[in-house]
Design a protein around this motif. Structure first.
Motif, mmCIF file in Angstrom:
data_model
loop_
_atom_site.group_PDB
_atom_site.id
_atom_site.type_symbol
_atom_site.label_atom_id
_atom_site.label_comp_id
_atom_site.label_asym_id
_atom_site.label_seq_id
_atom_site.Cartn_x
_atom_site.Cartn_y
_atom_site.Cartn_z
ATOM 1 N N ALA A 129 30.947 8.718 -40.349
ATOM 2 C CA ALA A 129 29.624 8.856 -39.618
ATOM 3 C C ALA A 129 29.821 9.013 -38.272
ATOM 4 C CB ALA A 129 28.498 7.827 -39.909
ATOM 5 N N PRO A 130 30.834 8.241 -37.640
ATOM 6 C CA PRO A 130 31.283 8.509 -36.192
ATOM 7 C C PRO A 130 32.135 9.650 -36.047
ATOM 8 C CG PRO A 130 31.689 6.102 -36.860
ATOM 9 C CD PRO A 130 31.347 6.966 -38.333
ATOM 10 N N GLU A 189 29.627 6.485 -44.467
ATOM 11 C CA GLU A 189 29.364 5.475 -43.623
ATOM 12 C C GLU A 189 30.607 5.332 -42.891
ATOM 13 O OE1 GLU A 189 28.443 1.976 -45.526
ATOM 14 O OE2 GLU A 189 26.541 2.411 -46.029
ATOM 15 N N ALA A 237 30.158 16.846 -34.137
ATOM 16 C CA ALA A 237 29.053 17.745 -33.693
ATOM 17 C C ALA A 237 28.795 17.904 -32.285
ATOM 18 C CB ALA A 237 27.770 17.225 -34.429
ATOM 19 N N ARG A 238 29.190 16.546 -31.546
ATOM 20 C CA ARG A 238 28.900 16.656 -30.106
ATOM 21 C C ARG A 238 30.059 17.534 -29.513
ATOM 22 N NH1 ARG A 238 29.165 11.973 -29.717
ATOM 23 N NH2 ARG A 238 31.235 11.574 -28.903
ATOM 24 N N ASP A 291 31.662 12.323 -37.701
ATOM 25 C CA ASP A 291 30.752 13.513 -38.030
ATOM 26 C C ASP A 291 29.937 13.759 -36.630
ATOM 27 O OD1 ASP A 291 31.514 13.657 -40.617
ATOM 28 O OD2 ASP A 291 29.958 12.536 -41.323
ATOM 29 N N GLU A 292 29.694 12.402 -35.823
ATOM 30 C CA GLU A 292 29.000 12.712 -34.805
ATOM 31 C C GLU A 292 29.679 13.083 -33.523
ATOM 32 O OE1 GLU A 292 26.494 9.389 -31.640
ATOM 33 O OE2 GLU A 292 27.273 8.784 -33.465
ATOM 34 N N HIS A 293 30.899 12.625 -33.608
ATOM 35 C CA HIS A 293 31.911 13.153 -32.327
ATOM 36 C C HIS A 293 31.985 14.645 -32.623
ATOM 37 C CE1 HIS A 293 35.304 13.828 -29.997
ATOM 38 N NE2 HIS A 293 36.027 14.195 -30.838
#
Length: 415
Positions: free
Chosen positions: A18-19, A15, A25-26, A21-23
């Motif tokens: 998660a932010p 958790e 990937a983008r 991971d998102e960054h």
């Protein structure tokens, strides 16, 4: 086996990250695996016409003959003796079949300021390109370099961009290899503005969102080191919102802006190497590609002058390739022979070792070099680039590495 971290701890870590991971990937999706041209040819917009690429190939072949033939070229380019027969055949075939991979219709430095007359030139260029697209003779990659977004040229540059995209889209589909070049970028905000312009053109012309992408020319010190001390290019990558396709180093504008005397302005000046190293770091892991600049020493004049210019150009092309810059600029038809001779020699020279190492990696065979997955991907990229430009044949890939094109693309995540 007993562990100390329970599921609750692992969930908490997931958790919290998660932010991140998102960054990642983008912002760092990696290369999209499509073909990258080995060069970009810049032609003043008022000199562009349908059939120009074929004419450049004919002029390149003529320059080759006048300066002593293919043997003289291979001598100048220092192509190893064992590779000469293959490289000679490939270069001559390339000049006849596909002499220009990426053509840029230039409305900036190569064209100059012609006021409102530029409108007619832009429209004529779009019409000529449409004829080539319709008859199948257009180069694989093609587009325009419009004037920069600095205040004195901003309105003129955007008007020409609008005219070109509008005229081209009204006459048919935009080409897959369309490239728009934004020169002399000095601020991240200019990249952000260009993102907005592309989105508006897509809206008005009914194009798929994200269809228009652009490359940024790194020609100013502010692009490398911004006033706040950050690397401008690193911020530009992400400010581009996925629309920035490449960074192109501008040899002479950048060198001049640093006060380097004209005699010492070069792709291999320490200042150039520093700028390109920063660019390389900025794009690592992203979908943005790199291009080196050009040499203004042209292969023209007497045969010995042509051969000397070939030697310089070929050495600089090889130098760029070895440093991970797989694209560069060419400014004259007679530079095409040395571009392809150096490029093909680079891939053919490296083919045996790359194929052997990749074959051992895939087969899990213990060879002389123990390669990591990241290196295996780099080996696959080397072979794929060689295939894309014509230096390596699909049959050679099978014979030397025991791999099919599908196998190679699987290693690269292209399928």
């Amino acid at each position: 086996m007993r562990t100390s971290l329970d599921d609750a701890v692992l969930r908490a870590v997931d958790e919290s990250l998660a932010p991140v991971d998102e960054h990642l990937a983008r912002a760092y999706p990696g290369d999209d695996g499509t073909r990258q041209p080995v060069h970009t040819v810049y032609v003043p917009a008022d000199r562009y016409h349908a059939g120009l690429s074929r004419e450049w190939g004919e002029q390149a072949l003529d320059a080759l003959e006048q300066a002593g033939g293919t043997a003289a070229l291979l001598d100048a380019a220092a192509v190893p003796e064992a590779l000469r027969a293959e490289v000679a055949t490939q270069v001559e075939d390339k000049l006849r079949r596909e002499p220009v991979e990426d053509l840029r219709i230039d409305l900036e430095d190569g064209y100059g300021d012609h006021g409102d007359d530029e409108d007619a030139v832009v429209f004529a260029a779009a019409q000529a390109l449409r004829r080539e697209l319709d008859d199948g003779t257009a180069t694989p990659f093609v587009g325009i370099r419009f004037k920069c977004l600095e205040r004195p040229t901003r309105v003129r540059g955007l008007r020409s961009l609008d005219l070109f995209v509008t005229a081209l889209s009204e006459s048919g589909d935009l080409p897959d290899g369309l490239v728009l070049t934004l020169p002399k970028v000095t601020a991240v905000e200019q990249v952000e503005a260009m993102v907005g312009v592309c989105a508006e053109l897509e809206r008005v012309r009914g194009l798929r969102p994200g269809r228009l992408r652009f490359e940024v020319q790194v020609e100013t010190p502010q692009a490398i080191l911004a006033a706040d001390g950050t690397a401008g290019v690193a911020r530009m990558v992400h400010a581009g919102a996925g629309r920035v396709s490449g960074f192109h180093y501008g040899t002479y504008d950048y060198s001049a802006s640093l006060g380097i005397a004209a005699a010492y302005q070069s792709m291999e000046h320490p200042a150039a190497d520093h700028a390109k190293a920063v660019m390389q770091l900025a794009v690592a892991g992203t979908a943005v590609r790199l291009s080196d600049g050009s040499t203004n020493v042209l292969p023209v004049g007497a045969a010995d002058q042509v051969r000397a210019a070939w030697a310089l150009h070929a050495r600089l092309v090889r130098r760029s390739l070895e440093r991970g810059f797989y694209q560069g600029w060419d400014l004259h038809p007679a530079q095409l022979p040395s571009r392809f001779a150096a490029t093909y020699a680079f891939y053919r020279e490296g083919l045996p070792a790359a194929a052997r190492r990749l074959r051992d990696y895939v087969a899990r065979t213990e060879g002389a070099v123990l390669d990591e997955p990241a290196t295996a991907r780099a080996l696959a990229w080397f072979l794929r680039r060689g295939l894309d430009c014509g230096a390596i044949g699909a049959g050679e890939l099978q014979d030397s590495a025991g791999l099919t094109l599908d196998d190679l693309d699987g290693l690269l995540g292209r399928r």
